[in-house]
Design an enzyme around this catalytic site. Structure first.
Site, PDB file in Angstrom:
ATOM      1  N   LYS A 163      -3.572 -13.834  11.770  1.00 42.94           N
ATOM      2  CA  LYS A 163      -2.755 -12.859  12.514  1.00 42.94           C
ATOM      3  C   LYS A 163      -2.048 -13.415  13.761  1.00 42.94           C
ATOM      4  CE  LYS A 163      -3.490  -8.777  10.247  1.00 42.94           C
ATOM      5  NZ  LYS A 163      -4.832  -8.419   9.741  1.00 42.94           N
TER       6      LYS A 163
ATOM      7  N   TYR B  47       0.827  -1.207   0.000  1.00 41.83           N
ATOM      8  CA  TYR B  47       0.000   0.000   0.000  1.00 41.83           C
ATOM      9  C   TYR B  47       0.865   1.262   0.000  1.00 41.83           C
ATOM     10  CZ  TYR B  47      -4.315  -2.578   0.868  1.00 41.83           C
ATOM     11  OH  TYR B  47      -5.405  -3.403   0.756  1.00 41.83           O
TER      12      TYR B  47
ATOM     13  N   ASP C  87     -15.161 -12.987  10.764  1.00 37.44           N
ATOM     14  CA  ASP C  87     -13.756 -12.786  10.448  1.00 37.44           C
ATOM     15  C   ASP C  87     -13.058 -12.325  11.728  1.00 37.44           C
ATOM     16  OD1 ASP C  87     -11.266 -11.962   9.684  1.00 37.44           O
ATOM     17  OD2 ASP C  87     -11.939 -10.744   7.984  1.00 37.44           O
TER      18      ASP C  87
ATOM     19  N   TYR D  92     -12.990  -4.669   6.825  1.00 34.63           N
ATOM     20  CA  TYR D  92     -11.789  -5.047   6.076  1.00 34.63           C
ATOM     21  C   TYR D  92     -11.619  -6.556   6.210  1.00 34.63           C
ATOM     22  CZ  TYR D  92      -7.068  -5.817   4.540  1.00 34.63           C
ATOM     23  OH  TYR D  92      -5.975  -6.309   3.869  1.00 34.63           O
TER      24      TYR D  92
HETATM   25  C1  LIG Z   1      -5.399  -8.593   8.345  1.00 39.31           C
HETATM   26  C2  LIG Z   1      -6.800  -9.018   8.146  1.00 39.31           C
HETATM   27  C3  LIG Z   1      -7.163  -9.844   7.058  1.00 39.31           C
HETATM   28  C4  LIG Z   1      -6.179 -10.249   5.984  1.00 39.31           C
HETATM   29  O1  LIG Z   1      -5.150 -11.022   6.502  1.00 39.31           O
HETATM   30  P1  LIG Z   1      -3.800 -11.196   5.621  1.00 39.31           P
HETATM   31  O2  LIG Z   1      -3.009 -12.174   6.420  1.00 39.31           O
HETATM   32  O3  LIG Z   1      -3.175  -9.836   5.559  1.00 39.31           O
HETATM   33  O4  LIG Z   1      -4.193 -11.704   4.302  1.00 39.31           O
HETATM   34  C5  LIG Z   1      -8.469 -10.253   6.965  1.00 39.31           C
HETATM   35  N1  LIG Z   1      -9.387  -9.885   7.880  1.00 39.31           N
HETATM   36  C6  LIG Z   1      -9.083  -9.098   8.925  1.00 39.31           C
HETATM   37  C7  LIG Z   1     -10.143  -8.740   9.907  1.00 39.31           C
HETATM   38  C8  LIG Z   1      -7.780  -8.626   9.096  1.00 39.31           C
HETATM   39  O5  LIG Z   1      -7.480  -7.835  10.124  1.00 39.31           O
END
Ligand SMILES: *Cc1c(COP(=O)(O)O)cnc(C)c1O
Length: 415
Positions: A264, A13, A235, A141
């Site tokens: 993460k 980015y 998510d 996101y």
């Molecule tokens: C960081 C993140 C993603 C994407 O994860 P990557 O490992 O960067 O592909 C998806 N959903 C949420 C809520 C995130 O914080």
């Protein structure tokens, strides 16, 4: 030491032409990043909130070293191994409800892709055609790959620019008022025959702007998804593993989704790994004599043993060290340290939930100036848009966190 070239590494980015050159990191330890020039920074971000136990935790390092000797990687087609089996069993035991069927991949975006694909395929496997779209929420996101991008906030996600390259989804405001609840209810009712499911980040919309919502709003999303017979995907890539003060954010609302995405902090910030976990009911839709009904996904590095060993060691640490109490201690210190900014000129909002502190500014913001000011104070903080946030390691010492909140007060309070 070689001279850094400014066009060799394509950065995330980043407008490569105009951005300041990156700093060169040499080592990490605990909640500190040591730069090549010797400067030591207190890390306010924990490498995008992955390093929940701090950097270089000896227990994770030993587990990965032992696994490296035994078997760094082996393909997951036709083979399995103890690190993956142990991790799947432990995740299933820790997750609420009957989220018991674990599909491993290697990043949060892919975990979301797998969840979206699985949800769409559930309907196909049940013989129901035309249900491939998703309802998602503004401010969300979910990652950078195409499917994940399509459910990100439609403005921030740059949907218009990519146009028809992205599948077109259905967007709502989070149902945090009665009127918005009615709008979601009516929208889902109108479109349910084309929808596979609903995706949401529970309690905190992270990278979309650190927007927080109370557990009741998540419970409302879940209730509306159920009412309209839609598959609920949570998510928890950002919120999972203690960030909000409970191991998983959905626990605070008593919500059990059909599919949950984790990544993460799964390996304590050491190796890439992700998991998409499904309930028995979702899994049953793939259980068949028909080979074409199998879940159609299979990453090359699926269930990488090194990453699984790191994740198992990370779960050991959650079991034997007081991570959730530490997250709640951080919440109290963030609240105390950032509260003086409330109502100050240039400050729109101050929000704290678990080990997440966010200050929303009144635009325009001088991002470059702020970044430099944090560096001067030995703090690694990276504002984005109108948000300056802290998501430190859950193990950050009190005095290191005090340096971060102190820098926030000085820099943002003076704006
Ligand atoms: C960081 C993140 C993603 C994407 O994860 P990557 O490992 O960067 O592909 C998806 N959903 C949420 C809520 C995130 O914080």
């Amino acid at each position: 030491m070689s001279e850094p070239r400014d066009d060799l590494l394509w950065r995330p980015y980043t407008q490569m032409k105009t951005a300041a050159p990156p700093l060169r990191a040499a080592r990490t330890q605990g909640s500190r990043i040591v730069l090549e020039d010797g400067r030591e920074l207190v890390d306010g971000i924990a490498s995008w909130w992955t390093a929940c136990h701090g950097y270089n935790h000896p227990h994770i390092r030993q587990a990965v070293a032992a696994q490296l000797d035994a078997m760094p990687h082996v393909m997951f087609g036709g083979l399995t191994h103890a690190p993956a089996e142990d991790l799947a069993r432990r995740l299933a035991a820790l997750l609420p409800g009957d989220l018991d069927h674990v599909f491993f991949s290697d990043s949060g975006s892919v975990a979301v892709e797998v969840a979206l694909k699985a949800a769409a395929q559930v309907w196909l496997n049940r013989g129901v055609a035309g249900r491939s779209r998703f309802a998602a929420f503004r401010g969300g996101y979910h990652g950078d790959t195409m499917g994940a991008m399509s459910v990100c906030d439609p403005e921030e996600g740059m949907h218009r620019r990519f146009g028809r390259y992205l599948p077109e989804q259905l967007f709502f405001d989070l149902p945090d008022t009665r009127a918005r609840e009615t709008a979601v209810d009516a929208g889902l009712a109108r479109h349910r025959d084309t929808l596979a499911g609903v995706i949401v980040e529970p309690l905190v919309q992270g990278a979309g702007g650190m927007r927080m919502h109370p557990p009741e709003v998540l419970a409302t999303v879940a209730r509306l998804a159920r009412r309209h017979g839609l598959i609920l995907i949570l998510d928890e890539v950002f919120t999972g593993f203690g960030r909000t003060g409970t191991l998983f954010a959905c626990e605070q609302a008593g919500v059990v989704p059909d599919l949950i995405c984790l990544s993460k902090a799964l390996t304590g910030g050491t190796l890439p790994l992700a998991a998409t976990v499904a309930t028995a009911e979702i899994f049953a839709a793939f259980w068949s004599d028909d080979p074409a009904a199998a879940l159609m996904h299979g990453p090359t590095f699926m269930a990488n043993p090194l990453a699984c060993a790191a994740a198992n060691a990370s779960l050991d640490l959650f079991a034997r060290e007081p991570r959730l109490a530490q997250a709640n201690r951080i919440a109290a210190q963030l609240e105390e340290g950032l509260a003086p900014l409330r109502g100050r000129p240039g400050i729109r909002d101050v929000r704290v939930l678990g080990a997440i502190g966010a200050v929303q500014l009144v635009p325009p913001t001088d991002l470059a100036g702020m970044k430099a000011a944090f560096l001067e104070r030995g703090a690694w903080v990276r504002p984005f848009g109108d948000i300056v946030y802290l998501t430190p390691a859950l193990t950050i010492p009190e005095e290191d966190l005090a340096r971060l909140t102190g820098a926030m007060r000085e820099i943002l309070g003076a704006a």
